[in-house]
Structures are given as structure tokens and as C-alpha cells.
Design a protein around this motif. Structure first.
Motif, PDB file in Angstrom:
ATOM      1  N   GLU A 180      56.488 -38.482  23.880  1.00  0.00           N
ATOM      2  CA  GLU A 180      56.972 -37.086  23.896  1.00  0.00           C
ATOM      3  C   GLU A 180      57.989 -36.872  22.754  1.00  0.00           C
ATOM      4  N   ILE A 181      58.784 -37.880  22.452  1.00  0.00           N
ATOM      5  CA  ILE A 181      59.736 -37.741  21.325  1.00  0.00           C
ATOM      6  C   ILE A 181      58.957 -37.791  20.012  1.00  0.00           C
ATOM      7  N   GLN A 182      57.931 -38.682  19.956  1.00  0.00           N
ATOM      8  CA  GLN A 182      57.116 -38.776  18.742  1.00  0.00           C
ATOM      9  C   GLN A 182      56.516 -37.398  18.408  1.00  0.00           C
ATOM     10  N   GLN A 183      56.010 -36.715  19.441  1.00  0.00           N
ATOM     11  CA  GLN A 183      55.383 -35.418  19.196  1.00  0.00           C
ATOM     12  C   GLN A 183      56.399 -34.399  18.651  1.00  0.00           C
ATOM     13  N   GLN A 184      57.620 -34.464  19.164  1.00  0.00           N
ATOM     14  CA  GLN A 184      58.638 -33.518  18.669  1.00  0.00           C
ATOM     15  C   GLN A 184      59.022 -33.826  17.214  1.00  0.00           C
ATOM     16  N   VAL A 185      59.077 -35.115  16.868  1.00  0.00           N
ATOM     17  CA  VAL A 185      59.391 -35.468  15.471  1.00  0.00           C
ATOM     18  C   VAL A 185      58.243 -34.979  14.582  1.00  0.00           C
ATOM     19  N   GLN A 186      57.012 -35.163  15.048  1.00  0.00           N
ATOM     20  CA  GLN A 186      55.865 -34.717  14.243  1.00  0.00           C
ATOM     21  C   GLN A 186      55.887 -33.205  14.039  1.00  0.00           C
ATOM     22  N   GLU A 187      56.290 -32.472  15.087  1.00  0.00           N
ATOM     23  CA  GLU A 187      56.388 -31.008  14.929  1.00  0.00           C
ATOM     24  C   GLU A 187      57.433 -30.662  13.876  1.00  0.00           C
ATOM     25  N   GLU A 188      58.566 -31.384  13.888  1.00  0.00           N
ATOM     26  CA  GLU A 188      59.604 -31.117  12.878  1.00  0.00           C
ATOM     27  C   GLU A 188      59.079 -31.435  11.474  1.00  0.00           C
ATOM     28  N   VAL A 189      58.360 -32.561  11.359  1.00  0.00           N
ATOM     29  CA  VAL A 189      57.806 -32.947  10.054  1.00  0.00           C
ATOM     30  C   VAL A 189      56.793 -31.899   9.573  1.00  0.00           C
ATOM     31  N   ASP A 190      55.927 -31.426  10.476  1.00  0.00           N
ATOM     32  CA  ASP A 190      54.934 -30.397  10.105  1.00  0.00           C
ATOM     33  C   ASP A 190      55.651 -29.142   9.604  1.00  0.00           C
ATOM     34  N   HIS A 191      56.710 -28.761  10.316  1.00  0.00           N
ATOM     35  CA  HIS A 191      57.468 -27.567   9.942  1.00  0.00           C
ATOM     36  C   HIS A 191      58.124 -27.769   8.570  1.00  0.00           C
ATOM     37  N   PHE A 192      58.641 -28.987   8.346  1.00  0.00           N
ATOM     38  CA  PHE A 192      59.287 -29.316   7.065  1.00  0.00           C
ATOM     39  C   PHE A 192      58.304 -29.113   5.913  1.00  0.00           C
ATOM     40  N   PHE A 193      57.090 -29.691   6.041  1.00  0.00           N
ATOM     41  CA  PHE A 193      56.123 -29.578   4.940  1.00  0.00           C
ATOM     42  C   PHE A 193      55.611 -28.147   4.803  1.00  0.00           C
ATOM     43  N   ALA A 194      55.435 -27.460   5.936  1.00  0.00           N
ATOM     44  CA  ALA A 194      54.954 -26.068   5.860  1.00  0.00           C
ATOM     45  C   ALA A 194      55.968 -25.210   5.106  1.00  0.00           C
ATOM     46  N   SER A 195      57.266 -25.498   5.314  1.00  0.00           N
ATOM     47  CA  SER A 195      58.303 -24.676   4.677  1.00  0.00           C
ATOM     48  C   SER A 195      58.323 -24.884   3.145  1.00  0.00           C
ATOM     49  N   LEU A 196      57.701 -25.952   2.659  1.00  0.00           N
ATOM     50  CA  LEU A 196      57.679 -26.207   1.206  1.00  0.00           C
ATOM     51  C   LEU A 196      56.521 -25.470   0.528  1.00  0.00           C
ATOM     52  N   CYS A 197      55.633 -24.871   1.330  1.00  0.00           N
ATOM     53  CA  CYS A 197      54.484 -24.102   0.806  1.00  0.00           C
ATOM     54  C   CYS A 197      53.716 -24.891  -0.263  1.00  0.00           C
ATOM     55  N   GLY A 198      53.444 -26.140  -0.016  1.00  0.00           N
ATOM     56  CA  GLY A 198      52.569 -26.919  -0.893  1.00  0.00           C
ATOM     57  C   GLY A 198      53.278 -27.651  -2.017  1.00  0.00           C
ATOM     58  N   ARG A 199      54.573 -27.359  -2.278  1.00  0.00           N
ATOM     59  CA  ARG A 199      55.243 -28.116  -3.348  1.00  0.00           C
ATOM     60  C   ARG A 199      55.813 -29.423  -2.781  1.00  0.00           C
ATOM     61  N   ASP A 200      56.144 -30.350  -3.700  1.00  0.00           N
ATOM     62  CA  ASP A 200      56.738 -31.617  -3.268  1.00  0.00           C
ATOM     63  C   ASP A 200      58.191 -31.399  -2.831  1.00  0.00           C
ATOM     64  N   PRO A 201      58.667 -32.186  -1.851  1.00  0.00           N
ATOM     65  CA  PRO A 201      60.083 -32.057  -1.475  1.00  0.00           C
ATOM     66  C   PRO A 201      61.010 -32.566  -2.582  1.00  0.00           C
TER      67      PRO A 201
END
Ligand code: HEM
Length: 400
Positions: A180-201
Motif C-alpha cells: 500500500e505504501i509502494q502504490q502511494q510512492v508510485q502515484e507520487e512518482v507518476d505525478h512528478f513525471f506528469a508535471s514535467l510534461c515530457g521534459r527531463d527533470p
């Protein structure tokens, strides 16, 4: 004077530290070499995809390999083919693995030292040109004895990969035990990459994590890679409150500030001290953030010191913090991890490590750092049982 950075000679330590620290400055050095780190983090998730197709993956071996790769490619500016040629052999020798070959480490050191000394393309921020392989450049410009340079490179090749590799492995171990914690971290990671709109961090973007920061900090608490902590000799006499009352320690006393006992003490952390809980009440001084102005601060308090206390804290902590976020965000974005046999017996077990000998599972402390015990490969040596290090996980792609 001829000694390496871990010397007891404070003045010689200060000179080396002041010189080497430039390679680890967050904005002027690490932000500039982050593209190398990032490219490797992307490549490593492709490597993992191929490995996962063949069955459970020893994630300890995988992450130790990646930590050594990051160190050589980004900090030392070593070409990829030399890194791949030397990586496993260096790690096997340091781990006292039965697969280690005599002479491999000294051969690798000779080559890496020559590259560090002679590569004219490496640069530190103060050179005023693009930063590349800053640690190699620091070795070129230090004017220390060659035995000092050699010793420091050897120390960093070890201290700079196993600590970081073990920390990431323990983190995945806890996430595999807590889906359940893994899934929440993955959601945060997905949100992080989505917020970059395709560019590298960028380095600064790494300040966008919260739960991942908390999971890393909680892993540094629960599974401190340097479990024995720090050995010191008192410069001044100290009066301490001990179990039986006041204790006087005269100047010159040798002391150990252990991490393991402090990091798991219920009096300091509460009744859930043995439980992985990334939401616990870390103080601002304890919680690690990256990419922001406070990124260079050592996370430390009276109850917490995974990188030791200032001023003799870890030289490489800022680099470790950056590479851990890159590797973990890429692999958690693409894969889910669960315990594979025989480690699946640990899924719903409350791990009070000192009491789990019957399960034959505990962190092992060999050569000063603590990795997960290989449940399949053990053996007797004159001092008792010696185990190798491994952690097998199922690695499931999240998307086709
Ligand atoms: C999660 C990762 C890491 C952890 C938990 C960690 C932990 C520590 C600790 C506890 C010490 C103090 C040891 C002592 O004084 O007895 C230390 C020192 C040191 N670490 Fe790390 N370390 C990590 C990553 C790294 C990396 C990536 C590098 C280099 C690239 C590195 C290089 C060093 C060096 C050179 C020292 C000696 C510093 C000095 O005496 O001034 N470490 N580390």
C-alpha cells in the motif's frame, strides 16, 4: 603528511575535505553532472526490464552495480566500457565474495587512477568550463601525496557504492513488504513525471518529492547502512548521563556513536520504532530534501545520524541523495516489486530483527556496512556462519 581523509589528524583531514568538497556541491557541481546520472538511471530501468523477463531479480546485486556505475560515470567521468569492465570485480573484492578474483581490484585501481590523473577533459566548477568527472579533477588538482590520492579513491569506490546500494535495496524491501505504501510512492512518482510534461527533470525539480523523501529518510533510520556508526576519540573531556548515573569520560577516550541502537530505540521514536513508517514525526533537521537551498544540510539530530554528525559527516551524502532519487523514481515509475521465495516468508512478519534469527534473516554487517542476508547462500567459516548479500524480488512492469 601522508594519510587519507579518514585520518585522525584533524588538520590533514580539514585540508583534504576542503579540497574534495567542491566536487559534491549541490548547485555548482551535482546539478551540472546530473544529466550523466539521469541517463544512467533511464538506462538501468531498461536493464531491469530485460532481467525481470528471466524471473526474480537479486535487487541487492542490481542496485550495488548501479551505485558503482553512478559513482564512476558521473563523479569520476569514467567511460562506460571501463566502468562495466571493472564494476563487478571491484564489488566482489570489497564484499569478500567467493567469486572475487585476486588482483582484480588493484588492476582496476591502476586504470581508474591513471584516468583520473591524465584525463584533460575533467573539470570542477572552479575551472570555469563545463563540469565533468569533478572528483577525478579534484584528485588531479589536490597536490596531496600519491598514496593519499590512491587511498581516497579506494575509500570512495567502496564507501560511495555499498552504502547507497544497500539503502536503496532496504527501501525496496520495505515497499515490497508494504504494497500500500509502494502504490502511494508510485502515484507520487507518476505525478512528478506528469508535471514535467515530457521534459527531463533538473536537479531543482527533485525538490518536488515528499513521500519518496520520507521513505528514504525512514530507510536511513531503520536500516542504517553504517549500522555501527562512528568511531571517535574525544578531543575534550565529557560528562555523560549513563544508565547508572553520571559518567566522566576523559579527553582521549575512544567512543562509538552507534546508529543501530539509537535509530531503533522506542524511547526516542515511540512504540513503532521497529516498523517502517515514512509518515513518522521527523524533525526538519532529520528529513532529507534535495534540489532546494537546504540540500547540502546533513540530516542529523541527537537520535538520528545516518551520515554521522557534522563536521566529520559523510562527504558523499549530497551525491547519494541525488542518485537515489533518480534511480528509485525511474524504477518505481516503471515496475512494481514484491518478495520472491524464499524472502516471501517475511511478508507479514513483524521484523524485530534481533529476534528473527530463527528466520535466518537479519542485516549483516561485513566490512562495516549492512546489506540483506542471502537466504540461499551461507556457509561456515572459523568465526561462525558467513552469509553473502542478496535480496530476490519479483519485478513486474507496471505498463506494457
Ligand atoms: C546512503 C548513502 C551513504 C551513507 C548512509 C553514508 C554514511 C557515511 C557515514 C556514517 C560516514 C562517517 C563514517 C565515520 O566517520 O566513521 C561516512 C563518511 C564518508 N562517506 Fe559516506 N555514506 C553514503 C554515501 C557516500 C557516497 C556516495 C560517497 C562518495 C561518493 C561517500 C563517501 C564518504 C567519505 C569519503 C567519508 C569520509 C568523510 C570524512 O571523514 O570527512 N559516502 N559516510
Amino acid at each position: 603528511m601522508d594519510s587519507i581523509i579518514s585520518t585522525v589528524d584533524n588538520e590533514h583531514w580539514r585540508q583534504q575535505r576542503q579540497h574534495l568538497i567542491e566536487a559534491f556541491m549541490p548547485l555548482s557541481s551535482l546539478a551540472k553532472i546530473m544529466p550523466v546520472s539521469l541517463a544512467r538511471a533511464k538506462e538501468c530501468s531498461e536493464r531491469l526490464r530485460e532481467m525481470a523477463e528471466k524471473g526474480p531479480v537479486d535487487m541487492s546485486n542490481f542496485l550495488l552495480h548501479e551505485a558503482q556505475a553512478q559513482l564512476q560515470l558521473a563523479l569520476l567521468g569514467v567511460p562506460e566500457e571501463i566502468m562495466e569492465e571493472t564494476n563487478a570485480g571491484i564489488r566482489q573484492t570489497f564484499m569478500l565474495s567467493p567469486d572475487a578474483k585476486i588482483g582484480h581490484l588493484s588492476e582496476a585501481m591502476k586504470g581508474l587512477m591513471k584516468l583520473a590523473r591524465e584525463d584533460a577533459s575533467v573539470a570542477l566548477p572552479s575551472d570555469g568550463c563545463p563540469v565533468r568527472g569533478p572528483l577525478s579533477r579534484a584528485l588531479q588538482t589536490g597536490h596531496f601525496a600519491s598514496s593519499t590520492d590512491y587511498g581516497n579513491l579506494l575509500l570512495i569506490l567502496f564507501a560511495g557504492h555499498d552504502t547507497t546500494g544497500h539503502t536503496m535495496t532496504w527501501l525496496l524491501f520495505e515497499l515490497a513488504r508494504h504494497p500500500e505504501i509502494q502504490q502511494q510512492v508510485q502515484e507520487e512518482v507518476d505525478h512528478f513525471f506528469a508535471s514535467l510534461c515530457g521534459r527531463d527533470p533538473s536537479y531543482q525539480d527533485l525538490s518536488g518529492f515528499d513521500l519518496l523523501d520520507r521513505c528514504i529518510t525512514e530507510t536511513l533510520r531503520l536500516w542504517p547502512a553504517v549500522a555501527n556508526g562512528t568511531f571517535r576519540q574525544l578531543q575534550f573531556g565529557e560528562d555523560l548521563k549513563g544508565v547508572g548515573g553520571q559518567v566522566q569520560l576523559p579527553k582521549g577516550t575512544f567512543v562509538t556513536v552507534t546508529n543501530w541502537c539509537r535509530h531503533r530505540n522506542p524511547e526516542l521514536w515511540g512504540a513503532d520504532a521497529d516498523t517502517f513508517n515514512p509518515w513518522r514525526d521527523f524533525s526538519q533537521q532529520e528529513l532529507v530534501r534535495v534540489g532546494c537551498p537546504m540540500a547540502a544540510r546533513t540530516p542529523q539530530s541527537a537520535r538520528f545520524s545516518p551520515f554521522a554528525h557534522n563536521p566529520r559527516s559523510c562527504l558523499g551524502k549530497n551525491f547519494a541523495q541525488m542518485e537515489m532519487r533518480l534511480i528509485l523514481s525511474y524504477i518505481l515509475g516503471q515496475f512494481s516489486f514484491s518478495l520472491a521465495p524464499p524472502y516471501d516468508s517475511l511478508k507479514d512478519v513483524e521484523l524485530k530483527v534481533a529476534e528473527t534469527d530463527s528466520l535466518k534473516f537479519r542485516g549483516i554487517n561485513k566490512g562495516g556496512t549492512m546489506g540483506p542476508m542471502d537466504l540461499e547462500r551461507g556457509g561456515s567459516v572459523c568465526s561462525g556462519e558467513r552469509f553473502q548479500i542478496a535480496l530476490k524480488l519479483h519485478v513486474q512492469p507496471r505498463r506494457a
